[in-house]
Design an enzyme around this catalytic site. Structure first.
Site, mmCIF file in Angstrom:
data_model
loop_
_atom_site.group_PDB
_atom_site.id
_atom_site.type_symbol
_atom_site.label_atom_id
_atom_site.label_comp_id
_atom_site.label_asym_id
_atom_site.label_seq_id
_atom_site.Cartn_x
_atom_site.Cartn_y
_atom_site.Cartn_z
ATOM 1 N N LEU A 194 0.640 -1.310 -0.063
ATOM 2 C CA LEU A 194 -0.279 0.195 0.001
ATOM 3 C C LEU A 194 0.904 1.269 -0.027
ATOM 4 O O LEU A 194 1.555 1.246 1.044
ATOM 5 C CB LEU A 194 -1.092 0.054 0.969
ATOM 6 N N GLU A 195 1.241 1.590 -1.602
ATOM 7 C CA GLU A 195 1.890 3.139 -1.315
ATOM 8 C C GLU A 195 0.617 4.538 -0.241
ATOM 9 O O GLU A 195 1.654 5.650 -0.816
ATOM 10 C CB GLU A 195 1.663 3.593 -3.226
ATOM 11 N N HIS A 196 -0.440 4.453 -0.635
ATOM 12 C CA HIS A 196 -1.506 5.557 -0.311
ATOM 13 C C HIS A 196 -2.330 5.274 0.326
ATOM 14 O O HIS A 196 -3.449 3.736 0.433
ATOM 15 C CB HIS A 196 -1.277 6.423 -1.582
#
Ligand code: NAG
Ligand code: NAG
Length: 300
Positions: free
Chosen positions: A156-158
């Protein structure tokens, strides 16, 4: 083999090991190695097939990346960079047959995913289960046919405070069936080294049910500089989880670690933790170009 020949063969191996070690013994004794190396596959068509990655003998787990669209509107999308989907199902079965589990990572570097309600999380679980695991709901397309994957990874980058990856994780954990007609479902996460992690991820990992966390120590200035500190914080905070050091196979990427420094620093530092798990290598494409894993896997 005759006993004498067998003894000779064994002593040649032992001798080779001694010669090898004498050449370069690290100052501090390393902790326990596991030999585990996980690789990400699916980010470049030129990396070769999944089957080839498994047949290389370099990896003990492969993670397909990414399911890059999911969320409250019920749209799902798999992006494996133009690899033909037909055949991946057979490759998964082949990998599993030779003892390499295959997992699916959700998230990635795109912007089209979120999980901002309990319902969205349960819907995503339902979709994953029926499209990639043991479920068979009519109308749910199975991209890899009847191949049954071995795990789910959160990359999960955001995210936002509203995201319910904890709900997804708990639901997946209920389907981690050891023995009986089902099978284990490896629940993993692959965060940047930042600690504590962002709230949406922390809430999920705090459930204590993640089997593995791959801590990325590359492509992030703070992680490159302070990963030892972050590693100690992660491994101490989640004793029930196994931790993997996430490294890049590309010399061009920031935070790339020279194999010699993997031997002298990364491996012995990481292996001080009782819950050290192994290495994670990003990714198969770069690894195929650089042969990084073939150099560092002996230190894992
Ligand atoms: C390494 O293995 C030994 C023997 O199995 C065990 O006693 C020890 O706790 C292990 N150390 C770590 C850091 O896991
Ligand atoms: C990696 O290994 C392959 C196969 O052995 C070889 O052809 C290639 O030249 C190697 N690449 C590097 C950068 O060493």
């Amino acid at each position: 083999m005759a006993p004498l020949a067998r003894w000779r063969a064994a002593s040649v191996v032992a001798l080779a090991a001694i010669v090898c070690l004498a050449g370069a013994a690290p100052a501090a004794a390393a902790g326990n190695k596991t030999g585990q190396v996980t690789v990400f596959w699916g980010r470049n068509k030129d990396e070769g097939t999944l089957r080839e990655a498994c047949d290389s003998g370099l990896y003990t787990m492969v993670i397909i990346s990414f399911l890059d669209v999911f969320g409250p509107n019920g749209k799902y999308h798999l992006d494996i960079s133009g690899h033909p989907i037909a055949g991946v199902g057979d490759d998964i079965k082949h990998c599993q047959y030779i003892g390499v589990p295959v997992s699916l990572s959700i998230g990635g570097f795109g912007s089209s995913y979120s999980l901002p309600s309990k319902k969205a999380a349960l819907d995503l679980f339902d979709y994953l289960w029926n499209a990639y695991f043991g479920g068979s709901k009519p109308g749910v397309h199975r991209p890899f046919g009847d191949a049954w994957l071995d795990g789910v990874d959160l990359f999960l980058e955001h995210g936002t405070a509203a995201d319910r990856y904890d709900v997804l994780a708990l639901e997946l954990a209920k389907h981690n069936i050891r023995g009986g007609p089902g099978k284990p479902l490896h629940l993993t996460a692959t965060p940047r080294c930042e600690f504590p992690p962002a709230g949406y991820l922390k809430k999920a990992v705090d459930t204590g049910i993640f089997e593995r966390v791959h801590v990325r120590i590359y492509d992030d200035g703070d992680c490159e500089a302070y990963w030892h500190l972050r590693w100690d914080e992660w491994t101490a905070a989640y004793p029930a989880t196994r931790f993997y050091v996430g490294m890049t196979a590309s010399e061009m990427t920031h935070g790339w670690v020279h194999p010699k420094n993997v031997y002298y620093d990364v491996a012995p530092s990481a292996q001080k933790a009782d819950n050290y798990g192994g290495f994670m290598i990003w990714d198969r494409y770069y690894d195929k170009l650089s042969n990084y894993t073939s150099m560092v896997k002996y230190y894992a």
